[in-house]
Each structure stands twice: as C-alpha cells, then as structure tokens.
Write an enzyme that holds these catalytic residues in place. Structure first.
Site, short mmCIF file in Angstrom:
data_model
loop_
_atom_site.label_atom_id
_atom_site.label_comp_id
_atom_site.label_asym_id
_atom_site.label_seq_id
_atom_site.Cartn_x
_atom_site.Cartn_y
_atom_site.Cartn_z
CG HIS A 1 -2.24 1.05 0.83
ND1 HIS A 1 -1.70 2.61 1.11
CD2 HIS A 1 -3.04 0.68 1.42
CE1 HIS A 1 -2.45 2.89 0.88
NE2 HIS A 1 -4.05 1.89 1.09
CD GLU B 1 -5.55 1.72 -2.98
OE1 GLU B 1 -6.64 1.62 -2.84
OE2 GLU B 1 -4.41 1.87 -1.80
N GLY C 1 -11.87 4.59 2.93
CA GLY C 1 -12.95 5.62 3.87
C GLY C 1 -14.17 5.29 3.74
C1 PEP Z 1 -6.60 3.19 0.44
O1 PEP Z 1 -6.34 4.06 1.14
O2 PEP Z 1 -6.58 2.21 0.24
C2 PEP Z 1 -8.15 3.75 -0.39
C3 PEP Z 1 -8.51 3.73 -1.81
O3 PEP Z 1 -8.33 4.86 0.19
P1 PEP Z 1 -9.89 5.39 0.22
O4 PEP Z 1 -10.86 5.06 -0.64
O5 PEP Z 1 -10.52 6.72 1.56
O6 PEP Z 1 -9.30 7.01 -0.53
#
Ligand code: PEP
Length: 245
Positions: A96, A166, A231
């Site tokens: 991550h 991500e 979140g």
């Molecule tokens: C994450 O950090 O894995 C993530 C997807 O966060 P968010 O959905 O809050 O953007």
C-alpha cells in the site's frame, strides 16, 4: 456478486465498531458474501474471526500488513503470517502506498512479505500506483510496470494473486480517474499478468476514493475485477451500497 470488494479500515475502528459492523454485514445479503473482504487493524482480527464463526458469516478477513520475517524470533512489534493464519485471515494487503511512503517499505521488504503470505497459504493484495507528478508527466505506465516487475522475483508457487491499482492522487482525495483512465491501467495489468504470470489467477482491483455514489460506474468496467475501499468502508451504509453494485 462476483467481484471482489475489499474494505481497508486503515488505523480506524474500535471493539464496538467491529462488533456492530460485522453483525450488520452478516445480516445483509449484499455484504455477507465471500467476495467481501474486511481488512481490519490486526488487533481486531481475533475478535473478528470469533464473530465470523458465531455469525456464520461468509465474508473474509484480511490483514493490512504482515511481518517480512517468517520464523518466530526477536522482532519486537512484528506479527507473522503464521500468527495471522490462526485468525482466519485469507488475504494480506502488501505494498500500500502508505506503507511504501510512511514506513519506507522497499521492494525487497515487499517481496519478503509476499512470500511470507504465500508460505502460509494467504493471498497477497499487492498495491501499485503512481503519484500526481508521474501522472502529470505522462510516464506513469513505465513506473507501474516497474512496480509490477517485483512479482517476477517471487520464488514460491503462486496460484492466486490480487493486484490493486491505487493512484496515490486519488487516495482519500475525492478525485477519481476517468473511467477510461481506470480501464487503461486495468488492461495494462491484465496484459502484464497474461504475459508474465500466465498460470496465476490474477484479479485486478481499482482503489482510490471509491464510494457509494461512484462504485456502480467503476464496477461496471469489464476489466475491473473489484475495488479496494478506504474511507467509505468505515460507514456501513456506504460500504453496503458499494457491495450491492
Ligand atoms: C486506500 O487507501 O486503500 C483507499 C482506497 O483509500 P480511499 O478509498 O479513502 O481513497
């Protein structure tokens, strides 16, 4: 529901929230599914695994981290894959961006963590993603391929793998890439997997500001095998909406 929906609570929650949310998820048809995975803080995993049995729940558990060391020993503060396996953990999030950036986890550490997960029969959820400056300079694809190439160094037998794209600029910002931008990277990862990991069952997820409002559109992209949710996974209503896509 055939797509994978992973909730990443990060360092949030409480005993009461675990009890309340898991009870709510087990009572609902859309969330009580093996394709729903809850990545809770490690300290709540024993309680969650007990609740899983008590509630006869179908959803799965993930750890947000694992030690890179396999053997018990003098590693103060670490939690091994073997230990996690005792608490019905099926998946481990590895790579991550918060672990890479805040905890300086390097490629070799991530590789050890992937192998630790595999040794214990758990599926790694390997995260990749570029920052805003790489996106703006248009050389994000080379960077993402470089991150993927770490997977080619895995020496253990690999049958299942989850890769989560991500983009760092979309995490926690409320900004999401366009559907075309998401599809571009999903295809890039699928092609990489077909070329270099042809015998591995690879699922590709999108993560970054997914919520109850945008999940339907994202999950309807055919190359998206699921989503990783930060979140919005802390709110039962929002997360249930995502799972009911
Ligand atoms: C994450 O950090 O894995 C993530 C997807 O966060 P968010 O959905 O809050 O953007």
């Amino acid at each position: 529901m055939s797509k994978l929906i992973v909730a990443n609570w990060k360092m949030n929650g409480s005993v009461n929230q675990v009890k309340a949310d898991l009870a709510a998820y087990s009572a609902s048809q859309s969330t009580n599914q093996p394709g729903v995975v809850l990545a809770l803080p490690q300290v709540y995993l024993p309680l969650a695994s007990q609740l899983l049995t008590q509630l006869n729940a179908q959803f799965k558990l993930a750890s947000q981290n694992v030690s890179q060391f396999n053997k018990c020993g003098a590693y103060t503060g670490e939690v091994s894959a073997d230990m996690l396996k005792e608490f019905a953990v099926d998946y481990i999030i590895i790579g991550h961006s918060e672990r890479r950036q805040i905890f300086n986890e390097s490629g070799s550490v991530l590789l050890n963590k992937i192998e630790a997960a595999l040794l214990c029969g758990m599926t790694p959820i390997f995260c990749i993603g570029e920052d805003k400056s790489l996106r703006d300079q248009h050389n994000y694809t080379d960077f993402l391929v470089q991150q993927l190439e770490l997977l080619l160094q895995i020496k253990l037998p690999l049958t299942n793998l989850v890769i989560a794209y991500e983009p760092i600029w979309a995490i926690g910002t409320g900004v999401i890439p366009s559907m075309e931008q998401i599809d571009e990277i999903m295809q890039l990862i699928h092609v990489f997997a077909q070329n270099y990991l042809p015998h591995v069952k690879v699922s590709v997820l999108y993560g970054g500001s997914v919520n109850g409002k945008n999940a339907q559109d994202i999950l309807s992209i055919s190359t998206v095998d699921g989503v990783l949710v930060g979140g919005a996974s802390l709110k039962v209503d929002d997360f249930s909406k995502i799972c009911a896509y």
